[in-house]
Design a protein around this motif. Sequence first.
Motif, PDB file in Angstrom:
ATOM      1  N   ARG A 230       1.860  10.054  -2.652  1.00  0.00           N
ATOM      2  CA  ARG A 230       1.155  10.208  -1.342  1.00  0.00           C
ATOM      3  C   ARG A 230       1.924   9.299  -0.360  1.00  0.00           C
ATOM      4  NH1 ARG A 230      -4.544   7.708  -2.219  1.00  0.00           N
ATOM      5  NH2 ARG A 230      -5.034   8.896  -0.524  1.00  0.00           N
ATOM      6  N   THR A 231       1.585   9.492   0.784  1.00  0.00           N
ATOM      7  CA  THR A 231       2.457   8.976   1.911  1.00  0.00           C
ATOM      8  C   THR A 231       1.208   7.930   2.555  1.00  0.00           C
ATOM      9  OG1 THR A 231       2.110  10.636   3.274  1.00  0.00           O
ATOM     10  CG2 THR A 231       4.170  10.820   2.140  1.00  0.00           C
ATOM     11  N   LEU A 232       1.753   7.276   3.387  1.00  0.00           N
ATOM     12  CA  LEU A 232       1.005   6.341   4.241  1.00  0.00           C
ATOM     13  C   LEU A 232       1.016   6.886   5.787  1.00  0.00           C
ATOM     14  CD1 LEU A 232       0.618   2.601   4.167  1.00  0.00           C
ATOM     15  CD2 LEU A 232       1.049   3.533   6.622  1.00  0.00           C
ATOM     16  N   THR A 233      -0.123   6.978   6.437  1.00  0.00           N
ATOM     17  CA  THR A 233      -0.350   7.534   7.858  1.00  0.00           C
ATOM     18  C   THR A 233      -1.173   6.460   8.573  1.00  0.00           C
ATOM     19  OG1 THR A 233      -0.579   9.887   7.126  1.00  0.00           O
ATOM     20  CG2 THR A 233      -1.298   9.319   9.433  1.00  0.00           C
ATOM     21  N   PRO A 234      -0.675   5.882   9.582  1.00  0.00           N
ATOM     22  CA  PRO A 234      -1.245   5.029  10.475  1.00  0.00           C
ATOM     23  C   PRO A 234      -2.303   5.516  11.274  1.00  0.00           C
ATOM     24  CG  PRO A 234       1.120   4.926  10.893  1.00  0.00           C
ATOM     25  CD  PRO A 234       0.830   5.916  10.281  1.00  0.00           C
ATOM     26  N   ASP A 235      -3.576   4.561  11.584  1.00  0.00           N
ATOM     27  CA  ASP A 235      -4.587   4.996  12.386  1.00  0.00           C
ATOM     28  C   ASP A 235      -4.237   5.922  13.415  1.00  0.00           C
ATOM     29  OD1 ASP A 235      -6.786   4.753  13.693  1.00  0.00           O
ATOM     30  OD2 ASP A 235      -6.848   2.732  14.020  1.00  0.00           O
TER      31      ASP A 235
ATOM     32  N   LEU B  68       0.821  -1.172   0.020  1.00  0.00           N
ATOM     33  CA  LEU B  68       0.247   0.111   0.024  1.00  0.00           C
ATOM     34  C   LEU B  68       1.028   1.387   0.042  1.00  0.00           C
ATOM     35  CD1 LEU B  68      -2.825   1.285   0.282  1.00  0.00           C
ATOM     36  CD2 LEU B  68      -2.453   1.066   2.684  1.00  0.00           C
ATOM     37  N   ALA B  69       1.875   1.291   0.992  1.00  0.00           N
ATOM     38  CA  ALA B  69       2.729   2.420   0.933  1.00  0.00           C
ATOM     39  C   ALA B  69       3.468   2.674  -0.602  1.00  0.00           C
ATOM     40  CB  ALA B  69       3.883   2.228   1.868  1.00  0.00           C
ATOM     41  N   GLU B  70       3.600   1.642  -1.125  1.00  0.00           N
ATOM     42  CA  GLU B  70       4.435   1.594  -2.530  1.00  0.00           C
ATOM     43  C   GLU B  70       3.600   2.330  -3.500  1.00  0.00           C
ATOM     44  OE1 GLU B  70       5.805  -2.298  -3.291  1.00  0.00           O
ATOM     45  OE2 GLU B  70       7.474  -2.081  -1.707  1.00  0.00           O
ATOM     46  N   ALA B  71       2.448   1.699  -3.504  1.00  0.00           N
ATOM     47  CA  ALA B  71       1.265   2.059  -4.394  1.00  0.00           C
ATOM     48  C   ALA B  71       0.909   3.676  -4.194  1.00  0.00           C
ATOM     49  CB  ALA B  71       0.129   1.193  -4.335  1.00  0.00           C
ATOM     50  N   ALA B  72       0.826   4.069  -2.632  1.00  0.00           N
ATOM     51  CA  ALA B  72       0.623   5.508  -2.440  1.00  0.00           C
ATOM     52  C   ALA B  72       1.866   6.545  -3.051  1.00  0.00           C
ATOM     53  CB  ALA B  72       0.409   5.612  -1.047  1.00  0.00           C
ATOM     54  N   ALA B  73       2.915   5.984  -2.962  1.00  0.00           N
ATOM     55  CA  ALA B  73       4.014   6.794  -3.375  1.00  0.00           C
ATOM     56  C   ALA B  73       3.910   7.090  -4.788  1.00  0.00           C
ATOM     57  CB  ALA B  73       5.388   5.900  -2.990  1.00  0.00           C
ATOM     58  N   ARG B  74       3.530   5.811  -5.507  1.00  0.00           N
ATOM     59  CA  ARG B  74       3.434   6.093  -6.870  1.00  0.00           C
ATOM     60  C   ARG B  74       2.273   7.312  -7.525  1.00  0.00           C
ATOM     61  NH1 ARG B  74       4.172   0.461  -7.045  1.00  0.00           N
ATOM     62  NH2 ARG B  74       1.977   0.086  -7.078  1.00  0.00           N
TER      63      ARG B  74
END
Length: 573
Positions: free
Chosen positions: A456-461, A447-453
């Motif tokens: 975007r970044t990944l934010t934990p709950d 998910l983090a890799e897809a978001a980077a494309r």
Amino acid sequence: MRPFQLARAILGSRPMISWNASKLLPLAAAVLLGAGVGHAQDSGPIDPARLSQIVKVLASDEFAGRAPGGPGEKKTLDYLISQFKAVGLEPGGENGGWTQKVPLVRFQVKDSVVLKVAAGGQIISWRQGQEVMVNTQRPLKRVKIDQAPLVFVGYGISAAERGWDDFKGVDLKGKIAVFLINDPDFEAQPGEEVRGKFGGLAATYYARWTYKFEEAARRGALGALIIHETPGAGYGWSTVIAGNGQTFDIVRAQPDKEKVLMQGWIQREAAAALFARSGVSLAKLKADARKATFEPVLLKGVSLSTDYRITHTRADSQNVIGRLPGAQRPSESIMYGAHWDAYGLGPADASGDKIRRGAVDDAIGLAGMIEIARAFQQGPKPARSIVFAAWTAEEAGLLGSEYYGAHPLQPLETMVANMTMDILQTAGPSRDVVLVGNGQNELEDALAEAAARQNRTLTPDAKPERGLFYRADHFSLAKRGVPVLLLMGLGGGHDLVNGGREAGDRWVADYTARCYHQPCDAWRADWDLRGAAQDVQLLYEMGRSLASSDRWPQWKPGSEFKAVRDRSSAARK
């Protein structure tokens, strides 16, 4: 200026994913015209306008709030099947059809609950809804318990992967097990050995009330009571009693083995007074329960008696299952899920509206799933099968997905992943995607890799102590070992392009306070679904990648679901 250049000029430098030039010109024009939910954005083949249109239909008054067994169920099923057909799926249900029957039971405790506790030579009467809230999920007409001993089992956790066992071989047959809510890490103090062992404040599976009742049944207890404390439960006593003695379950082959005779909650103050009459301190026992050396405590001189009547009625509902068969390895599957049910008709709000439409919860998840199916049909046929599941009875306790987990139509041992959408935000594009269940499995890395494309970044709950990871339909597959990923808009405010994290938090707070499970959860023409489309696109990309590979995402060390998956490893070789 050519269409591609025009779109890039409007949208900035973010890379476009899976768009063709014929789509870019009308979308760029839509941006220039200010066309609301149809604004162009980097969501690939996921169209915000189509998401909006699907939600508009499913959340319309004609669907009557989509309650299982209610007046809107048939209309909901027919619409979902028509959408699955329109995007080219094949039936994935039972007997070559589109549905899987989910046999449900509705339990209702009668008003006259008699529950007495003998302690310290006195008889204490507890009132239903006041000191306790009890029910049963066995199909009986009467629950009668006579002077059953009570055993305090701490947090009631048996977790070999964490070196933890609260039971120490205690015999619970004929006894009432009394549990603390949450897990021992929740109130761990600095320097205590348990600190960090269960993930700190982040709730684990062992923190959930469902696990505690299940564990009591597995160990042969007659009944189970959980001591309610608002911080550990994540909700107040008003939530415990909101069902007014009504619960639901799937029809079970052996309910007397899978469910205790009596289950429920006890107010903390009532529990503390009871423990004191037995000569022990609840506060001290709570501290003791945070140690791995904790031993169950029989409450001396204490017994519980109860006598109450219940009704149980059968009510069948349906899951809707569509399938895109894999071209090379059809027995290996990636599943997308969302729940079709909402809360149907309820008490009127201030405006007199009684329909609880479930537009955001979870018609928008269904829309995302349909759009993902459309996107898959536009590309090459995947090597692995893609399954699309619209679950019933999520709001009654994840029951549609639970029934599928117990009666799968695709082998779970070779299910690569389940990705679930349950509430997506409607406030526009965001700079991040919010992950619920941080640290569980390798899907979050993808998910983090897809978001980077998407830049975007990944934010934990933001509040993992609420245990949202255990409160959506993917959990029914997770506890059977399937790696899962959940996108849920309640996990915390997104970092919105327009307004930042503050605006994202406002969206969550407003939706939760005003519209969650209320008539206010309705479709709106002014939604900006570009951010929701971004999130749906992420799951599509992840599924497309997994479907064309031979990868098997793994649970991370320390996950409570890793051992379950490992036991079926031979099926994936």
